[in-house]
Motif scaffolding. Structure first.
Motif, PDB file in Angstrom:
ATOM      1  N   GLY A  79       0.815  -1.213   0.000  1.00  0.00           N
ATOM      2  CA  GLY A  79       0.000   0.000   0.000  1.00  0.00           C
ATOM      3  C   GLY A  79       0.847   1.261   0.000  1.00  0.00           C
ATOM      4  N   ALA A  80       0.177   2.365  -0.204  1.00  0.00           N
ATOM      5  CA  ALA A  80       0.882   3.657  -0.259  1.00  0.00           C
ATOM      6  C   ALA A  80       1.636   3.918   1.038  1.00  0.00           C
ATOM      7  N   SER A  81       1.113   3.437   2.157  1.00  0.00           N
ATOM      8  CA  SER A  81       1.751   3.706   3.455  1.00  0.00           C
ATOM      9  C   SER A  81       3.165   3.141   3.527  1.00  0.00           C
ATOM     10  N   PHE A  84       5.687   5.571   2.304  1.00  0.00           N
ATOM     11  CA  PHE A  84       6.098   6.637   3.221  1.00  0.00           C
ATOM     12  C   PHE A  84       7.454   6.314   3.850  1.00  0.00           C
ATOM     13  N   TRP A 106      -2.234  12.333   5.234  1.00  0.00           N
ATOM     14  CA  TRP A 106      -1.288  11.487   4.493  1.00  0.00           C
ATOM     15  C   TRP A 106       0.090  12.136   4.450  1.00  0.00           C
ATOM     16  N   THR A 150       1.455  15.749  -1.876  1.00  0.00           N
ATOM     17  CA  THR A 150       0.287  14.886  -2.075  1.00  0.00           C
ATOM     18  C   THR A 150      -0.591  15.606  -3.083  1.00  0.00           C
ATOM     19  N   ASN A 152      -3.537  14.965  -4.388  1.00  0.00           N
ATOM     20  CA  ASN A 152      -4.958  15.063  -4.033  1.00  0.00           C
ATOM     21  C   ASN A 152      -5.137  14.596  -2.596  1.00  0.00           C
ATOM     22  N   THR A 154      -7.260  13.215  -0.065  1.00  0.00           N
ATOM     23  CA  THR A 154      -8.436  12.350  -0.042  1.00  0.00           C
ATOM     24  C   THR A 154      -9.416  12.635   1.086  1.00  0.00           C
ATOM     25  N   ASP A 176       2.787  11.640  -3.872  1.00  0.00           N
ATOM     26  CA  ASP A 176       1.776  10.645  -3.517  1.00  0.00           C
ATOM     27  C   ASP A 176       0.544  10.975  -4.351  1.00  0.00           C
ATOM     28  N   SER A 178      -1.977   8.793  -4.832  1.00  0.00           N
ATOM     29  CA  SER A 178      -2.909   7.679  -4.580  1.00  0.00           C
ATOM     30  C   SER A 178      -4.339   7.959  -5.017  1.00  0.00           C
ATOM     31  N   SER A 179      -4.832   9.164  -4.722  1.00  0.00           N
ATOM     32  CA  SER A 179      -6.264   9.355  -4.951  1.00  0.00           C
ATOM     33  C   SER A 179      -6.600  10.202  -6.175  1.00  0.00           C
ATOM     34  N   GLN A 199      -6.061   1.097  -4.899  1.00  0.00           N
ATOM     35  CA  GLN A 199      -7.490   0.932  -4.559  1.00  0.00           C
ATOM     36  C   GLN A 199      -8.349   2.175  -4.690  1.00  0.00           C
ATOM     37  N   LYS A 200      -7.759   3.327  -5.024  1.00  0.00           N
ATOM     38  CA  LYS A 200      -8.569   4.530  -5.178  1.00  0.00           C
ATOM     39  C   LYS A 200      -9.008   4.732  -6.628  1.00  0.00           C
TER      40      LYS A 200
END
Ligand SMILES: *Cc1c(COP(=O)(O)O)cnc(C)c1O
Length: 364
Positions: A79-81, A84, A106, A150, A152, A154, A176, A178-179, A199-200
């Motif tokens: 995952g994105a985490s 980090f 985030w 980041t 976007n 989220t 990042d 992700s979203s 998953q986004k």
């Protein structure tokens, strides 16, 4: 399944809606993958069957993002985490400084992990106003190892509409995404590292898309564990160990869908139309109140509350009754959050905005 899909409108922030075609094809592959007589869930990852999936996922990503030959595409676990920690581990020495923007929780999480590996300078933060705006015109020292942003946000529903100011700092950029991954046209080659939890906007949970400029790697002194080392993943084509086979497959199908739709420019047009419909409606109805500064509004996650918080429960119940799924705001903001990712049909937003108008008329 058909009737359910016809009555439920999925505005969830993540995991979130994927194209119906992807659900259908992924279901078929669970029973019989490409007429092999085997399920996608039981094939070996080092087989021509899966190698073709990985190859197509990588080449579609490169094509949709218009990547140059310095940029490598990886599909990684965690995952994105995990990024980090993986980003500073690979890019930042103990005695060096990385610049971070803090525009959502985030960003805050990224900062916490980066501090484990080196120094962090928070060059911009909107924490003072509960992340309801994006700080502009801040200073980034030219000596920092990289600048993390980041694109976007989220949870709070902000999004950098203009990314070009970041290109003027002349420092390596880490984003990042992700979203809002592949939701709008961006010059992706300007970034040295991009990551996105799939998953986004890009697929099923369980895989991260990572795009990295290989020229920035190999410059830290520390020893990097094999599974954390981007260079090892590049050398092994994201197959250092068993990759998340099914998640990558779903990602590949989603990328294929996006390409067939006309790619990123075409989906951006649709996303713009959806966001316009949503925000125009929001702004026309005084019962509702957007929570972020207008110019920084996200085209992916629309966040709003009610002028009179006592009405929120009633509107939530209407949403529930009408099949509007996942519209509850994040616990740290409250109210409502309407996620409008690539796969969300504009029809879902038409129905939701009609509910908003009806509700406003009744209360007005
Ligand atoms: C969801 C999200 C994350 C965390 O993703 P995980 O895959 O759950 O680790 C990180 N950054 C942003 C912008 C997100 O939206």
């Amino acid at each position: 399944m058909k009737s359910l899909a016809a009555t439920i409108h999925n505005f969830n922030a993540g995991p979130s809606i994927l194209p119906q075609e992807v659900f259908e094809e992924a279901s078929r592959a669970i029973l019989d993958f490409n007429e092999s007589g085997l399920s996608i869930l039981e094939i070996g990852h080092r087989t021509p069957l899966f190698e073709a999936v990985m190859k197509e996922a990588i080449s579609l990503t490169k094509e949709l993002m218009n990547l140059d030959s310095d940029h490598e595409v990886l599909f990684l676990h965690g995952g994105a985490s995990t990024q980090f920690m993986q980003v500073p581990m690979n890019l930042l020495n103990d005695n060096e400084v990385a610049a971070y923007t803090e525009t959502d929780v985030w960003g805050t999480k990224g900062i916490k992990e980066a501090k484990l590996f080196g120094h962090v300078e928070v060059v911009a933060s909107s924490r003072d106003k509960n992340f309801t705006y994006l700080p502009k015109g801040f200073h980034v020292p030219a000596t920092v190892k990289y600048l993390h942003l980041t694109t976007n946000n989220t949870i709070y529903g902000t999004q950098w509409q203009d990314l070009t100011p970041f290109y003027k700092y002349n420092v390596p950029l880490v984003a990042d995404m992700s979203s809002d991954f592949l939701s709008r046209v961006i010059d992706f080659n300007k970034y040295d590292l991009i990551f996105a939890g799939a998953q986004k906007n890009a697929g099923a949970a369980g895989v991260n898309v990572v795009v990295v400029n290989k020229n920035i790697l190999g410059k830290v002194d520390r020893k990097i564990p094999t599974m954390m080392d981007y260079r090892q993943h590049i050398e092994n084509g994201s197959m250092l160990n068993t990759p998340p086979v099914f998640a990558i497959y779903v990602c590949m199908l989603t990328l294929r869908w996006l390409k067939n739709k006309g790619g990123v420019p075409a989906i951006e047009k649709l996303n713009n139309a959806k966001a316009k419909l949503f925000y125009d409606t929001l702004d026309s109805l005084p019962v509702f109140k957007g929570t972020v500064v207008k110019e920084d509004r996200s085209k992916m996650n629309g966040v709003f509350v009610m002028q009179d918080p006592a009405l929120e429960k009633e509107f939530m119940e209407i949403c529930k009754k009408e099949g509007m799924y996942g519209v509850k705001g994040h616990r740290s903001v409250g109210g409502f959050r309407v996620s409008m990712y690539n796969a969300l049909p504009i029809e879902s937003l038409e129905l939701l905005t009609d509910l908003m108008k009806d509700f406003a008329n009744k209360k007005g």
